[in-house]
Design an enzyme around this catalytic site. Structure first.
Site, PDB file in Angstrom:
ATOM      1  CG  ASP A   9      -2.397   0.456   0.877  1.00  0.00           C
ATOM      2  OD1 ASP A   9      -2.511   1.661   0.134  1.00  0.00           O
ATOM      3  OD2 ASP A   9      -3.106   0.053   1.388  1.00  0.00           O
ATOM      4  CG  ASP A  31      -9.865   0.971  -0.394  1.00  0.00           C
ATOM      5  OD1 ASP A  31      -9.007   1.019  -1.181  1.00  0.00           O
ATOM      6  OD2 ASP A  31      -9.761   0.560   0.930  1.00  0.00           O
TER       7      ASP A  31
HETATM    8  C1  GLA Z   1      -6.029   0.466   1.776  1.00  0.00           C
HETATM    9  C2  GLA Z   1      -6.294  -0.451   0.432  1.00  0.00           C
HETATM   10  C3  GLA Z   1      -7.378  -1.517   1.021  1.00  0.00           C
HETATM   11  C4  GLA Z   1      -6.815  -2.179   2.342  1.00  0.00           C
HETATM   12  C5  GLA Z   1      -6.758  -1.204   3.323  1.00  0.00           C
HETATM   13  C6  GLA Z   1      -6.180  -1.618   4.747  1.00  0.00           C
HETATM   14  O1  GLA Z   1      -7.328   1.128   1.758  1.00  0.00           O
HETATM   15  O2  GLA Z   1      -6.732  -0.012  -0.463  1.00  0.00           O
HETATM   16  O3  GLA Z   1      -7.568  -2.519  -0.124  1.00  0.00           O
HETATM   17  O4  GLA Z   1      -5.706  -2.859   2.192  1.00  0.00           O
HETATM   18  O5  GLA Z   1      -5.810  -0.073   2.903  1.00  0.00           O
HETATM   19  O6  GLA Z   1      -5.831  -0.724   5.551  1.00  0.00           O
END
Ligand code: GLA
Length: 394
Positions: free
Chosen positions: A151, A206
């Site tokens: 990430d 997301d």
């Molecule tokens: C981000 C990612 C998600 C998940 C969260 C975890 O938002 O895009 O897919 O991995 O972090 O904290």
């Protein structure tokens, strides 16, 4: 001034060297990855029992046998770093440690994945990999990890290309083939630079567990299909199938991800999924569209009153054709095939319904539905989809 100039040249050369050196492990994603990830359903509430139960369910439900092999533990598995700086798993959530889970997954013919972050903390505030990239990659390799999602939270002024290249190199040097998934929300256009260093890159922020989010993600794939192909895929995020949308919506979501040649990473609790969810996730004919070896994403040919018409060229000369109904209400439509004659510049393939007749196989009902000789009347439920495989009539 002169000094500054020379320093800049040196920094630029180092950057180029770093990128030029980067080499991901090849052939880990000749077709889009298939597996499961803990985040959509369990967020921070993940632990060893859930992961072990999911490994078992992957086998018992038959999901493994249709191709889902990765078991990916997302954010919040982390404990403190040890005295030397090596990351450890949380002793509370994962008392047996990651290696035991990886061994268990491997013993069942599955692979294990982990999550980290290019910044100093993960998005859920656990220890990030910044400054520990080589140590983390080494630790993952020692544990037998097969997949890393990285990430981009808490990165402040870090250059994303440099950060992901660094982790790619660290993985390479640790020596264990690991699928590398870039997850920075699409902010830095990873499709333009991710191919050499990763196997897939998230294209959006997301996904949410509702159909509006699914539609919005589909819309954001516009213009990106030319960047994907065998070994390097656009990732429109993990699936929400089985997490509460209607069966129609789940089916449309799943079908579109397959049309987009997306990684199919399940986001539901597979230990307790119902029959409808299992049927969607294990529809081999639809999965085959995703996993087709040609590796070309579908193109949106046109849209009309909330209906969208998508075509995906397939390896053996077939096409997948689907109609997505974005409206909440059922729609009637008459398909006039000649309106859909097309030439796809990316695959260099074309369809001419005037000269070639295709047989139609409906991939959800599994029925043959005639051919493209005459017009075809259809009804599509609200927020649903129809998909056919078009094969040249002999
Ligand atoms: C981000 C990612 C998600 C998940 C969260 C975890 O938002 O895009 O897919 O991995 O972090 O904290």
């Amino acid at each position: 001034m002169k000094h500054l100039f020379y320093s800049l040249i040196v920094i630029l050369l180092l950057c180029f060297y770093n990128i030029a050196k980067a080499q991901k492990f090849e052939h880990l994603a000749d077709t889009p990855a298939m597996g499961w990830n803990s985040w959509n359903k369990f967020t921070d509430y993940i632990n060893e029992d859930i992961v072990k139960g999911t490994i078992d369910a992957m086998v018992e439900t038959g999901l493994r046998d249709v191709g889902y092999i990765y078991i990916n533990i997302d954010d919040s598995w982390h404990g403190e770093r040890d005295g030397k700086g090596f990351i450890q798993s949380s002793p509370k959530k994962f008392p047996s440690g990651i290696k035991v889970l990886a061994d268990y997954a491997h013993s069942k013919g599955l692979k294990l994945g982990l999550y980290s972050d290019a910044g100093y903390k993960t998005c859920a505030n656990y220890s990030g990999s910044l400054g520990h990239e080589y140590q983390d990659a080494l630790q993952y390799a020692r544990w037998g990890v097969d997949y890393l999602k990285e990430d981009f939270c808490y990165t402040e002024n870090i250059n994303p290309i440099g950060a992901y290249t660094l982790m790619c190199n660290a993985i390479r040097d640790a020596g264990r083939p690991v699928y590398f998934s870039i997850c920075e929300g699409g902010y830095n256009k990873p499709w333009e630079w991710g191919k050499a260093i990763s196997h897939s890159w998230r294209t959006t922020i997301d996904i949410q567990n509702n159909f509006e989010s699914v539609l919005s993600i589909i819309d954001q794939q516009e213009g990106l299909r030319k960047y994907a192909g065998p070994g390097h895929w656009n990732d429109p995020d993990m699936l929400e199938v089985g997490n509460g949308m209607s069966v129609h919506e789940d089916r449309a979501h799943f079908t579109m991800w397959c049309m987009l040649a997306a990684p199919l990473i399940l986001g539901n609790d597979i230990r307790s999924m119902n029959k409808e969810t299992a049927e969607i996730l294990m529809n081999k004919d639809v999965i085959a569209i995703d996993q087709d070896k040609l590796g070309v994403e579908a193109l949106k040919f046109s849209s009309e009153n909330g209906l969208e018409f998508w075509f995906k060229p397939l390896e053996n000369g077939d096409w997948a054709f689907c109609i997505l109904n974005r409206n909440k209400t059922p729609e009637n439509y008459i398909i006039d095939w000649q309106k859909f004659n097309l030439k796809d510049d990316i695959s260099q393939r074309s369809i001419n319904f005037d000269t070639i007749i295709y047989n139609l196989r409906n991939l959800w009902t599994k029925k043959s539905e005639g051919n493209t000789r005459g017009k075809k009347k259809i009804v599509i439920e609200g927020h649903d989809i129809l998909i056919w495989r078009l094969s040249r009539k002999e």
